[in-house]
Write an enzyme that holds these catalytic residues in place. Structure first.
Site, PDB file in Angstrom:
ATOM      1  N   SER A 147      -1.252  -1.586   1.507  1.00 45.49           N
ATOM      2  CA  SER A 147      -2.346  -1.980   0.853  1.00 45.49           C
ATOM      3  C   SER A 147      -2.074  -2.548  -0.793  1.00 45.49           C
ATOM      4  O   SER A 147      -1.209  -2.175  -1.211  1.00 45.49           O
ATOM      5  CB  SER A 147      -3.513  -0.898   0.772  1.00 45.49           C
ATOM      6  OG  SER A 147      -4.567  -1.348  -0.081  1.00 45.49           O
ATOM      7  N   TYR A 206      -6.541   7.649  -1.087  1.00 41.84           N
ATOM      8  CA  TYR A 206      -6.320   6.493  -0.482  1.00 41.84           C
ATOM      9  C   TYR A 206      -5.363   5.746  -1.050  1.00 41.84           C
ATOM     10  O   TYR A 206      -4.204   5.220  -0.424  1.00 41.84           O
ATOM     11  CB  TYR A 206      -7.572   5.647   0.028  1.00 41.84           C
ATOM     12  CG  TYR A 206      -7.090   4.569   0.893  1.00 41.84           C
ATOM     13  CD1 TYR A 206      -7.185   4.743   2.057  1.00 41.84           C
ATOM     14  CD2 TYR A 206      -6.969   3.212   0.403  1.00 41.84           C
ATOM     15  CE1 TYR A 206      -6.906   3.614   3.066  1.00 41.84           C
ATOM     16  CE2 TYR A 206      -6.780   2.265   1.018  1.00 41.84           C
ATOM     17  CZ  TYR A 206      -6.784   2.219   2.398  1.00 41.84           C
ATOM     18  OH  TYR A 206      -6.388   1.339   3.181  1.00 41.84           O
TER      19      TYR A 206
END
Length: 248
Positions: free
Chosen positions: A138, A151
């Site tokens: 990400s 996360y």
């Protein structure tokens, strides 16, 4: 990475980025295997598509992953590409004591899940022609979202693990990282309709175009994520972090 004639296994392939990649690779002439936790979503994803297979799998379960690896290699001995895409997201407020269940699930799924899958299949992949491991990280691996610290940390861990693995498997298995920006999927409620998120089809188009390069890039960064990927190198990390803090 060769672009057709592969047997590709994609975790989290029943929805979002995983499903979109699965369909596009299938359309290009590859056999595609998808896994996920929801049988109904998996069946919908492979409906009407020959050369697509689906298995229910929870990547957080050691014994399940080991048993699945044995089964999938027996069923599909030509398997040569593993795509670690399965992931979960939870927003957090770590400024006060809280239940850590969500944080533990993210680490178990987003970090240990890919490590388990690689460990279970690396011996098989190392013997295959055109083998590749693709890990989906990400843009938050490079500039964390303050409202989602675990996360973000999980994706930073996958970036680091992928980079460390690459020289160890050089000459045997290509190791590739796909770095998405925020994409229109249901990773968070309503995200699939968010006009500020990158349309899923456009993201997959750009990823597949970048994967056509020879040699295959070690990191596949669409243009929309480059600001975050390059923020620290360009002295823009603090600025980017403050921008993301507004969404926390």
């Amino acid at each position: 990475m060769q672009h057709t004639g592969n047997t590709i296994l994609i975790t989290g392939g029943g929805s979002g980025i995983g499903q979109a990649l699965a369909h596009r690779w299938h359309d290009a002439g590859n056999h595609v295997i998808i896994t996920g936790r929801r049988r109904q979503a998996l069946d919908a994803a492979i409906a009407g598509r020959p050369r697509m297979s689906a298995y229910v799998l929870d990547v957080t379960a050691d014994d399940d992953v080991a048993a699945f690896a044995r089964q999938v290699v027996a069923d599909h001995p030509s398997l040569n590409v593993l795509v670690n895409n399965a992931g979960v997201y939870s927003a957090e407020k770590p400024t006060a004591q809280r239940d850590l269940g969500a944080a533990q699930r993210m680490i178990a799924t987003n970090v240990l899940g890919p490590i388990r899958m690689i460990d279970a299949l690396v011996d098989h992949l190392s013997r295959q022609a055109g083998a590749a491991i693709i890990n989906v990280s990400s843009g938050l691996a490079f500039v964390p979202l303050p409202g989602a610290p675990t996360y973000s940390a999980s994706k930073a861990a996958i970036h680091s693990y992928t980079a460390a693995l690459r020289p160890l498997l050089a000459g045997k298995v290509e190791v590739i990282e796909i770095v998405p920006p925020q994409v229109q999927t249901e990773l968070t409620p309503g995200q699939s309709q968010d006009p500020d998120s990158m349309p899923l089809a456009a993201f997959v188009d750009e990823v597949l175009a970048l994967l056509q390069a020879d040699p295959t890039p070690a990191e596949v960064c669409v243009e929309r994520v480059r600001y975050f990927r390059e923020a620290e190198a360009k002295g823009q990390f603090d600025q980017a972090l403050q921008m993301l803090a507004q969404y926390s």
